[in-house]
Design a protein around this motif. Structure first.
Motif, PDB file in Angstrom:
ATOM      1  N   VAL A 293       0.790  -1.214  -0.039  1.00  0.00           N
ATOM      2  CA  VAL A 293      -0.253  -0.100  -0.129  1.00  0.00           C
ATOM      3  C   VAL A 293       0.913   1.313  -0.103  1.00  0.00           C
ATOM      4  O   VAL A 293       0.627   2.137  -0.628  1.00  0.00           O
ATOM      5  N   ASP A 294       1.776   1.150   0.876  1.00  0.00           N
ATOM      6  CA  ASP A 294       2.727   2.364   0.934  1.00  0.00           C
ATOM      7  C   ASP A 294       3.441   2.834  -0.243  1.00  0.00           C
ATOM      8  O   ASP A 294       3.412   4.013  -0.825  1.00  0.00           O
TER       9      ASP A 294
ATOM     10  N   HIS B  26      -4.273  -5.021 -15.248  1.00  0.00           N
ATOM     11  CA  HIS B  26      -4.552  -5.766 -16.421  1.00  0.00           C
ATOM     12  C   HIS B  26      -3.171  -5.297 -17.250  1.00  0.00           C
ATOM     13  O   HIS B  26      -2.844  -5.952 -18.352  1.00  0.00           O
ATOM     14  N   THR B  27      -2.270  -4.301 -16.834  1.00  0.00           N
ATOM     15  CA  THR B  27      -1.071  -4.018 -17.730  1.00  0.00           C
ATOM     16  C   THR B  27       0.213  -4.268 -16.913  1.00  0.00           C
ATOM     17  O   THR B  27       1.441  -4.037 -17.627  1.00  0.00           O
ATOM     18  N   SER B  28       0.098  -5.260 -15.950  1.00  0.00           N
ATOM     19  CA  SER B  28       1.612  -5.482 -15.058  1.00  0.00           C
ATOM     20  C   SER B  28       1.274  -6.711 -14.369  1.00  0.00           C
ATOM     21  O   SER B  28       0.160  -7.090 -13.803  1.00  0.00           O
ATOM     22  N   SER B  29       2.259  -7.371 -14.166  1.00  0.00           N
ATOM     23  CA  SER B  29       2.114  -8.574 -13.318  1.00  0.00           C
ATOM     24  C   SER B  29       2.349  -8.252 -11.762  1.00  0.00           C
ATOM     25  O   SER B  29       2.286  -9.187 -10.736  1.00  0.00           O
ATOM     26  N   GLY B  30       2.546  -6.962 -11.429  1.00  0.00           N
ATOM     27  CA  GLY B  30       2.773  -6.519 -10.081  1.00  0.00           C
ATOM     28  C   GLY B  30       1.221  -6.590  -9.624  1.00  0.00           C
ATOM     29  O   GLY B  30      -0.026  -6.739 -10.248  1.00  0.00           O
ATOM     30  N   ARG B  31       1.107  -5.984  -8.181  1.00  0.00           N
ATOM     31  CA  ARG B  31      -0.173  -6.001  -7.563  1.00  0.00           C
ATOM     32  C   ARG B  31      -0.294  -4.594  -7.028  1.00  0.00           C
ATOM     33  O   ARG B  31       0.578  -3.885  -6.789  1.00  0.00           O
ATOM     34  N   ILE B  32      -1.530  -4.213  -6.974  1.00  0.00           N
ATOM     35  CA  ILE B  32      -2.008  -2.951  -6.273  1.00  0.00           C
ATOM     36  C   ILE B  32      -2.987  -3.353  -5.081  1.00  0.00           C
ATOM     37  O   ILE B  32      -3.813  -4.463  -5.127  1.00  0.00           O
ATOM     38  N   PRO B  33      -3.315  -2.394  -4.439  1.00  0.00           N
ATOM     39  CA  PRO B  33      -4.336  -2.746  -3.109  1.00  0.00           C
ATOM     40  C   PRO B  33      -5.555  -2.518  -3.673  1.00  0.00           C
ATOM     41  O   PRO B  33      -5.942  -1.991  -4.644  1.00  0.00           O
ATOM     42  N   SER B  34      -6.700  -3.490  -3.062  1.00  0.00           N
ATOM     43  CA  SER B  34      -7.942  -3.531  -3.288  1.00  0.00           C
ATOM     44  C   SER B  34      -8.678  -2.607  -2.426  1.00  0.00           C
ATOM     45  O   SER B  34      -8.076  -1.917  -1.466  1.00  0.00           O
ATOM     46  N   THR B  35      -9.964  -2.121  -2.634  1.00  0.00           N
ATOM     47  CA  THR B  35     -10.763  -1.458  -1.791  1.00  0.00           C
ATOM     48  C   THR B  35     -10.735  -2.048  -0.417  1.00  0.00           C
ATOM     49  O   THR B  35     -10.503  -1.305   0.653  1.00  0.00           O
ATOM     50  N   LYS B  36     -10.871  -3.439  -0.167  1.00  0.00           N
ATOM     51  CA  LYS B  36     -10.888  -4.192   0.886  1.00  0.00           C
ATOM     52  C   LYS B  36      -9.435  -4.128   1.511  1.00  0.00           C
ATOM     53  O   LYS B  36      -9.164  -3.820   2.858  1.00  0.00           O
ATOM     54  N   GLY B  37      -8.327  -4.149   0.675  1.00  0.00           N
ATOM     55  CA  GLY B  37      -7.019  -3.870   1.114  1.00  0.00           C
ATOM     56  C   GLY B  37      -6.828  -2.376   1.838  1.00  0.00           C
ATOM     57  O   GLY B  37      -6.049  -2.296   3.050  1.00  0.00           O
TER      58      GLY B  37
ATOM     59  N   ARG C 166      -5.964   6.033  -4.430  1.00  0.00           N
ATOM     60  CA  ARG C 166      -4.644   6.067  -4.152  1.00  0.00           C
ATOM     61  C   ARG C 166      -4.207   6.982  -3.480  1.00  0.00           C
ATOM     62  O   ARG C 166      -3.200   7.699  -3.778  1.00  0.00           O
ATOM     63  N   MET C 167      -5.128   7.631  -2.413  1.00  0.00           N
ATOM     64  CA  MET C 167      -4.690   8.818  -1.632  1.00  0.00           C
ATOM     65  C   MET C 167      -3.906   8.392  -0.472  1.00  0.00           C
ATOM     66  O   MET C 167      -3.746   7.171  -0.094  1.00  0.00           O
ATOM     67  N   ASP C 168      -3.004   9.325   0.080  1.00  0.00           N
ATOM     68  CA  ASP C 168      -1.934   9.006   1.160  1.00  0.00           C
ATOM     69  C   ASP C 168      -2.920   8.933   2.609  1.00  0.00           C
ATOM     70  O   ASP C 168      -3.196  10.118   3.112  1.00  0.00           O
ATOM     71  N   TYR C 169      -3.630   7.858   2.995  1.00  0.00           N
ATOM     72  CA  TYR C 169      -4.457   7.797   3.981  1.00  0.00           C
ATOM     73  C   TYR C 169      -3.701   8.156   5.422  1.00  0.00           C
ATOM     74  O   TYR C 169      -4.307   8.589   6.348  1.00  0.00           O
ATOM     75  N   ASP C 170      -2.450   7.748   5.353  1.00  0.00           N
ATOM     76  CA  ASP C 170      -1.655   8.221   6.568  1.00  0.00           C
ATOM     77  C   ASP C 170      -1.764   9.708   6.801  1.00  0.00           C
ATOM     78  O   ASP C 170      -2.254  10.100   7.917  1.00  0.00           O
ATOM     79  N   LYS C 171      -1.357  10.421   5.811  1.00  0.00           N
ATOM     80  CA  LYS C 171      -1.148  11.819   5.958  1.00  0.00           C
ATOM     81  C   LYS C 171      -2.636  12.368   6.214  1.00  0.00           C
ATOM     82  O   LYS C 171      -3.170  13.353   6.915  1.00  0.00           O
TER      83      LYS C 171
END
Length: 350
Positions: free
Chosen positions: A14-15, A59-70, A314-319
């Motif tokens: 996530v970070d 769809h464009t990368s083999s990497g992962r991104i956070p989901s809404t649940k994440g 993808r906002m900075d939820y910490d900040k």
């Protein structure tokens, strides 16, 4: 207690995604965060996180991104709660200036929040259903112009300046305003337009050329009953990669946040609490790329409005969350304590 390996990996995913807007793989996590795990171990954990619905493939990368649940899990369990020192300094400086009105403090706080987070901020004034009119005043500016001022029991002020017709006598107008005070004070704000319509025949008894005056006063009252939404920092969204490279997505975002009826659904959510932050992440299809973090502002237990930060999921939820928590803290320190001090002075005087 430290985070489990799986939680730590999710936190770093996530970070990293918040910071770069890029999908992340196991090798990137090892290099970026100096993790003491093998790529195979991290891939296994990522596979489990994906199975749990906390991360997802793009769809464009083999990497992962956070989901809404994440994101929601991250907010509830993994985020840091330290306020950015620069944000803290700028916000604290506003609250030390006691000569400022509460409205000015809210406005300036939102401007700072937008600037420091690259998000749009929104202010929603008090709910007209819970407000009552306490004053209607006519303030002459010259022999040809005046300002009508309306004040509510929540401290909200609406004014309308207009040029007087030659046939209108200032004394007659003052008498008309006196009549409105007698008839309207104490009325719920939401009922003022209807009550004003009922008083139209009486206004004609005071002012012969009454149509122009009626329209001006009715217009001010209509503005009273509408949702009071102020928007700051829309241009900051241009700094977000999601919108910077996709003008259609940016246009859609701006159309959503610039229409009060779209945003008030977040401000008037069911089962909302007066003393906590609420986070909405991709709540509906039309807003699947949008996150809203909002809170109430209270003075001595009474809500005087609500503020929110709006931007991509993808906002900075910490900040964002830490900054809003700090605003709530300083707001209640400044105004609730002020009220207690005033009560102490009154007790001493008596």
């Amino acid at each position: 207690m430290g985070l489990s390996r799986r939680d730590l990996i999710l936190k770093y995913i996530v970070d990293y995604y918040i910071k770069t807007a890029l999908p992340v793989g196991s090798h990137t996590l090892i290099e970026e965060y100096d993790l003491p795990y093998s790529s195979a171990t991290i891939r296994n954990e990522m596979s489990e996180l994906e199975h749990m619905g906390l991360i997802e493939k793009t769809h464009t990368s083999s990497g992962r991104i956070p989901s809404t649940k994440g994101y929601k899990y991250y907010i509830a369990n993994l985020r840091n709660k330290n306020v950015n020192d620069n944000i803290k300094y700028q916000l604290a400086n506003i609250f030390t200036q006691r000569e400022k009105s509460i409205e000015d403090v809210i406005k300036e706080s939102c401007e700072i929040l937008s600037h420091m987070t690259n998000l749009a901020s929104i202010v929603l004034g008090p709910n007209a259903e819970q407000e009552h009119l306490v004053s209607v005043q006519a303030i002459p500016l010259s022999d040809k112009s005046m300002t009508a001022v309306f004040v509510t029991d929540k401290g909200y002020v609406e004014n309308k300046t207009f040029v007087l017709d030659k046939s209108i006598n200032m004394n007659d107008l003052q008498e008309c305003m006196k009549m409105l005070n007698e008839r309207l004070i104490g009325s719920p704000i939401s009922s003022l337009v209807e009550r004003m319509e009922a008083l139209k025949p009486l206004i004609s008894d005071y002012i012969k050329q009454n149509d122009a005056i009626y329209r001006v006063l009715a217009d001010a009252l209509i503005r009273f009953t509408e949702e009071r939404v102020s928007l700051f920092g829309q241009s900051k969204l241009l700094n977000q990669p999601e919108f910077n490279n996709d003008t259609l997505k940016l246009k859609k975002m701006l159309e959503l946040i610039e229409k009060p009826e779209n945003m008030t659904k977040f401000f008037h959510s069911e089962n909302e609490s007066n003393d906590k932050l609420e986070v909405f992440i991709g709540e509906e299809d039309e807003m699947k790329d949008l996150s809203v973090v909002k809170t109430n502002l209270n003075v001595n237990g009474h809500s005087i409005g609500k503020i929110a930060l709006v931007g991509p999921t993808r906002m900075d939820y910490d900040k964002v969350l830490s900054a809003l928590e700090y605003v709530i803290e300083k707001f209640e320190e400044a105004y609730n304590t002020l009220g207690e001090d005033d009560e102490d002075e009154e007790r001493k005087a008596s």
